[in-house]
Design a protein around this motif. Structure first.
Motif, PDB file in Angstrom:
ATOM      1  N   ASP A  41     -16.134 -29.773 -18.268  1.00 25.48           N
ATOM      2  CA  ASP A  41     -15.241 -28.859 -17.560  1.00 25.48           C
ATOM      3  C   ASP A  41     -15.974 -28.077 -16.465  1.00 25.48           C
ATOM      4  O   ASP A  41     -16.056 -26.852 -16.514  1.00 25.48           O
ATOM      5  CB  ASP A  41     -14.589 -27.908 -18.573  1.00 25.48           C
ATOM      6  CG  ASP A  41     -13.390 -27.166 -17.989  1.00 25.48           C
ATOM      7  OD1 ASP A  41     -12.837 -27.649 -16.987  1.00 25.48           O
ATOM      8  OD2 ASP A  41     -13.011 -26.120 -18.538  1.00 25.48           O
ATOM      9  N   GLU A  62     -11.970 -30.923 -12.372  1.00 24.86           N
ATOM     10  CA  GLU A  62     -11.034 -31.951 -12.822  1.00 24.86           C
ATOM     11  C   GLU A  62      -9.792 -32.039 -11.952  1.00 24.86           C
ATOM     12  O   GLU A  62      -9.190 -33.109 -11.819  1.00 24.86           O
ATOM     13  CB  GLU A  62     -10.609 -31.686 -14.263  1.00 24.86           C
ATOM     14  CG  GLU A  62      -9.791 -30.412 -14.449  1.00 24.86           C
ATOM     15  CD  GLU A  62      -9.122 -30.311 -15.810  1.00 24.86           C
ATOM     16  OE1 GLU A  62      -9.600 -30.943 -16.760  1.00 24.86           O
ATOM     17  OE2 GLU A  62      -8.100 -29.590 -15.913  1.00 24.86           O
ATOM     18  N   LYS A  81     -10.011 -35.625 -16.655  1.00 21.11           N
ATOM     19  CA  LYS A  81      -9.841 -34.483 -17.535  1.00 21.11           C
ATOM     20  C   LYS A  81     -11.192 -33.958 -18.010  1.00 21.11           C
ATOM     21  O   LYS A  81     -12.044 -34.708 -18.477  1.00 21.11           O
ATOM     22  CB  LYS A  81      -8.983 -34.885 -18.738  1.00 21.11           C
ATOM     23  CG  LYS A  81      -8.624 -33.730 -19.664  1.00 21.11           C
ATOM     24  CD  LYS A  81      -7.617 -32.800 -19.026  1.00 21.11           C
ATOM     25  CE  LYS A  81      -7.131 -31.755 -20.019  1.00 21.11           C
ATOM     26  NZ  LYS A  81      -6.238 -30.769 -19.384  1.00 21.11           N
ATOM     27  N   ASP A  95     -13.747 -32.967 -16.392  1.00 18.28           N
ATOM     28  CA  ASP A  95     -14.842 -33.619 -15.673  1.00 18.28           C
ATOM     29  C   ASP A  95     -16.096 -32.728 -15.706  1.00 18.28           C
ATOM     30  O   ASP A  95     -16.049 -31.575 -15.269  1.00 18.28           O
ATOM     31  CB  ASP A  95     -14.420 -33.877 -14.224  1.00 18.28           C
ATOM     32  CG  ASP A  95     -15.369 -34.805 -13.487  1.00 18.28           C
ATOM     33  OD1 ASP A  95     -16.475 -35.058 -13.997  1.00 18.28           O
ATOM     34  OD2 ASP A  95     -15.001 -35.287 -12.405  1.00 18.28           O
ATOM     35  N   PRO A 142      -5.457 -34.132 -15.829  1.00 19.85           N
ATOM     36  CA  PRO A 142      -5.440 -32.757 -15.331  1.00 19.85           C
ATOM     37  C   PRO A 142      -4.083 -32.384 -14.751  1.00 19.85           C
ATOM     38  O   PRO A 142      -3.258 -33.247 -14.442  1.00 19.85           O
ATOM     39  CB  PRO A 142      -6.505 -32.754 -14.232  1.00 19.85           C
ATOM     40  CG  PRO A 142      -7.274 -34.007 -14.416  1.00 19.85           C
ATOM     41  CD  PRO A 142      -6.351 -34.994 -15.042  1.00 19.85           C
TER      42      PRO A 142
END
Length: 492
Positions: free
Chosen positions: A13, A32, A38, A40, A466
């Protein structure tokens, strides 16, 4: 005017934030939303480029300590080793000004966005999987450590391990386990609670005595002695009880006001249990690692400007990519009255995990829309949905602590079942008259039409993806999931 940048990257995240010299938050976003991956862990190139505009850049943790900690290598396995190589390459190349400890970033994120001015009786509780080697830290307003745990005793790792054992994605689906827990009984909670407090709190000693390998084994034993729902309920009960223990510790250390941050602060059921113990309590809108980017920027801002006990000019969580267009709230309310469900992508994207009106999927609470919304979002049927309600009606429809950012659960006093969980609670978003989102005006128009002051509000995304960020994303959502989305290309 100087600009301070903070960023988090390489664990999960990734996020970035910019604070101006006068205390304004200029921008804050999750990577993200740009990469479309998602949670990331890597910073998107577009966000990297923005760092060039900053006068001071702060990284959110001490990378060198984390990289030397054997627990993380065990926990992440091959992915961690790959990322470590990439981290080192980045660190060797990056020209940054400073870094601060992981939990200090979490703490600064909460402290400098707190809604009160005083600070002497305020303590900060940071709880997550781990930052460097710590999993729990209690700070005073000077960021001095009053108490701490080291891994492997970690609420975050316990919950993530349980999430994985239940077949969900760890460090992503923990909130799914929280929702599932309401369907079970905590029949193995006492055994798990006792074991949790028996876990070593010194990282090196724990590595030597083999505690790490026992972690999954104990949870697997608990799971085998119960069904899925009861296992989830037991893990959730332990989380709530440990938070109560920590809250008592904070009170004994002199806290009248408490700031709770770190990834575990997203457990809204636990937050609701400890909220009555304090005069006031603050949870930042993004308590996770992405939010630590704001903490890192705020920490440098405070020290360079002499505002160590001050506050940022917090106005709203709408701090990301801007899609401001002239949408018609009355038309959206009419559409909801006729068609029951629509998306809205307008204004600046929310910072944090919650959709709060600018990247939202809205639905009419008067009808049983829960199944339909779950089908659109490709998510499990048992999971609850949250209501967004006009603030002047909140106490009429809900009992208990509630706020603007969906951080607590409270008891429903109405019969709109689409926004009530199986345990009779709701995760309420209170929408005040000064809310910057178009959501306030939509709710006002909807109330005029129907006499109902609330709508179902969930994030404009599908499971594992996301939230919508740009017009292109909004148009793709509309096309692929056959759901009307009001944004620049469909706002007339």
């Amino acid at each position: 005017m100087k600009k301070y940048c903070g960023y988090s990257e390489f664990f999960h995240d990734a996020g970035i934030a910019f604070v101006m010299e006068n205390g304004d938050i200029d921008f804050a976003a999750h990577s993200e939303r740009y990469s479309r991956m998602k949670n990331d862990p890597r910073m998107h190139p577009k966000l990297y480029e923005m760092m060039d505009t900053a006068d001071h850049v702060t990284y959110y943790e001490d990378y060198y300590i984390r990289n030397s900690t054997e627990w993380h290598k065990e926990y992440k396995g091959g992915l961690y080793n790959y990322m470590s190589m990439k981290n080192q390459q980045h660190y060797d190349a990056l020209v940054h000004d400073t870094y601060i400890p992981h939990h200090v970033s979490h703490a600064a994120n909460g402290f400098y966005t707190r809604p009160w001015d005083d600070y002497e009786d305020t303590l900060i509780l940071s709880v997550d999987g781990a930052g460097e080697v710590q999993s729990m830290v209690i700070f005073n307003h000077k960021f001095e450590i009053l108490d701490e745990w080291e891994i492997p005793r970690s609420l975050g790792y316990m919950y993530s391990t349980a999430t994985r054992q239940l077949g969900f994605k760890h460090m992503e689906d923990e909130y799914v386990v929280m929702g599932l827990s309401a369907y079970g009984e905590p029949c193995m909670a006492k055994e798990l609670y006792d074991w949790f407090y028996s876990v070593e709190t010194n990282t090196i000693r724990a590595w030597e005595d083999g505690t790490y390998t026992k972690y999954s084994h104990v949870l697997r034993y608990i799971e085998e002695k119960s069904n899925r729902e009861d296992f989830a309920a037991s893990v959730q009960w332990v989380t709530e009880q440990v938070f109560l223990d920590l809250a008592i510790k904070c009170k004994n250390l002199g806290a009248k006001k408490l700031i709770v941050t770190g990834g575990c602060a997203q457990n809204i059921v636990a937050m609701s249990k400890i909220r009555p113990m304090f005069e006031d309590m603050h949870i930042p809108v993004a308590p996770t690692d992405a939010g630590s980017a704001l903490g890192a920027a705020a920490h440098s801002w405070a020290r360079e400007t002499g505002n160590e006990t001050g506050r940022l000019n917090w106005k709203s969580p709408y701090l990301g990519h801007d899609l401001s267009v002239d949408l018609n709230p009355k038309q959206i309310a009419k559409y909801l009255n006729r068609n029951k469900i629509c998306g809205v992508a307008n204004g600046r994207a929310e910072f944090g995990p919650r959709a709060l009106g600018n990247r939202s999927l809205l639905a009419d609470v008067r009808t049983d829309v829960k199944t339909t919304v779950n089908q659109i979002k490709r998510r499990q049927e048992f999971r609850p949905f949250a209501p967004a309600i006009l603030s002047e009606f909140a106490d009429q429809y809900f009992e208990g602590y509630k706020g603007e950012y969906m951080q607590y659960t409270c008891k429903a006093k109405h019969d709109y079942k689409s926004v009530i969980h199986v345990d009779g609670t709701s995760r309420v978003q209170v929408v005040k008259p000064d809310c910057e989102s178009i959501l306030r005006k939509i709710l006002e128009e909807y109330f005029t039409l129907t006499g109902v002051p609330m709508l179902l509000n969930t994030s404009l995304n599908v499971r594992g993806k996301p939230m919508v960020n740009t017009h292109t994303h909004a148009r793709a959502f509309e096309k692929h999931y056959r759901t009307k989305v009001f944004h620049a290309w469909s706002g007339k």
